[in-house]
Design a protein around this motif. Structure first.
Motif, PDB file in Angstrom:
ATOM      1  N   ARG A  35      -8.807  12.418 -28.840  1.00 32.57           N
ATOM      2  CA  ARG A  35      -8.219  13.994 -28.866  1.00 32.57           C
ATOM      3  C   ARG A  35      -7.396  13.794 -27.422  1.00 32.57           C
ATOM      4  N   LYS A  58      -4.263  16.149 -25.200  1.00 30.83           N
ATOM      5  CA  LYS A  58      -3.568  17.368 -25.137  1.00 30.83           C
ATOM      6  C   LYS A  58      -2.566  17.339 -24.057  1.00 30.83           C
ATOM      7  N   GLN A 104      -7.982  10.228 -22.170  1.00 31.71           N
ATOM      8  CA  GLN A 104      -8.017  12.064 -23.382  1.00 31.71           C
ATOM      9  C   GLN A 104      -8.862  12.237 -23.696  1.00 31.71           C
ATOM     10  N   GLU A 145      -0.953  19.436 -28.263  1.00 34.37           N
ATOM     11  CA  GLU A 145      -2.671  18.885 -28.652  1.00 34.37           C
ATOM     12  C   GLU A 145      -3.630  18.219 -29.982  1.00 34.37           C
ATOM     13  N   ASN A 158      -6.724  16.986 -31.565  1.00 34.39           N
ATOM     14  CA  ASN A 158      -8.348  17.499 -31.940  1.00 34.39           C
ATOM     15  C   ASN A 158      -8.683  17.015 -33.203  1.00 34.39           C
TER      16      ASN A 158
END
Length: 171
Positions: free
Chosen positions: A55, A57, A171, A108, A110
């Motif tokens: 993940r 951002k 991250q 982002e 995820n």
């Protein structure tokens, strides 16, 4: 990854160098050869076994006036600029000049997918291949070291986002 909106299909392409410290040479190769990115995109579907992407951002914001000046765009930033057709006449008689151009980008990634946005603000002031006979091998993709990513418009091939992650473990 593959994404679609009402009229456009996008793909996120992740370039993971073989060497843990290979990101710099990969980015140099991408920057030095205009067709590098599209030459290295898969031409057919690849089955992926283990797939791990952290993940993350990331955001960027900066003035791009210096870059525009280096590209030769100087007139809008000078007193000689005539941007009067872009605004209503304020009857001041003063020239309207571009004082700043700021670019902001955020991405982002995820478990739910990818969200990306970008905006550029200007501040003004007066003054098909054959199928293989045997099944293709399954490839593991584990991005546990620095990698580059691109979001590409499938229809035009245009890169709409580009960036890199230097330390996926944080991250």
């Amino acid at each position: 990854y593959s994404y679609s909106s009402s009229s456009t299909q996008f793909s996120m392409c992740i370039f993971l160098p073989d060497a843990d410290d290979g990101l710099r040479s990969l980015l140099d190769a991408i920057a030095s050869r205009p067709g590098f990115l599209h030459e290295h995109l898969p031409a057919h579907k690849v089955d992926v076994g283990e797939f791990k992407v952290p993940r993350f951002k990331l955001s960027f914001h900066d003035s791009v006036v210096g870059v525009l000046n280096k590209l030769g765009l100087r007139l809008p930033f000078s007193e000689a600029a005539d941007l009067s057709d872009m605004t209503e006449d304020d009857r001041s008689g003063l020239p309207l000049i571009l004082s700043e151009v700021v670019h902001i980008a955020v991405i982002e990634v995820n478990e739910e997918g990818t969200r990306a946005a970008a905006v550029t603000m200007c501040l003004m002031e007066e003054g098909c291949a054959a199928r293989p006979r045997q099944p293709p091998p399954v490839v593991d993709f584990v991005s546990d070291h620095p990698f580059a990513y691109f979001i590409v418009d499938e229809g035009t091939g245009a890169v709409v986002f580009a960036g890199h992650a230097l330390d996926p473990s944080t991250q």
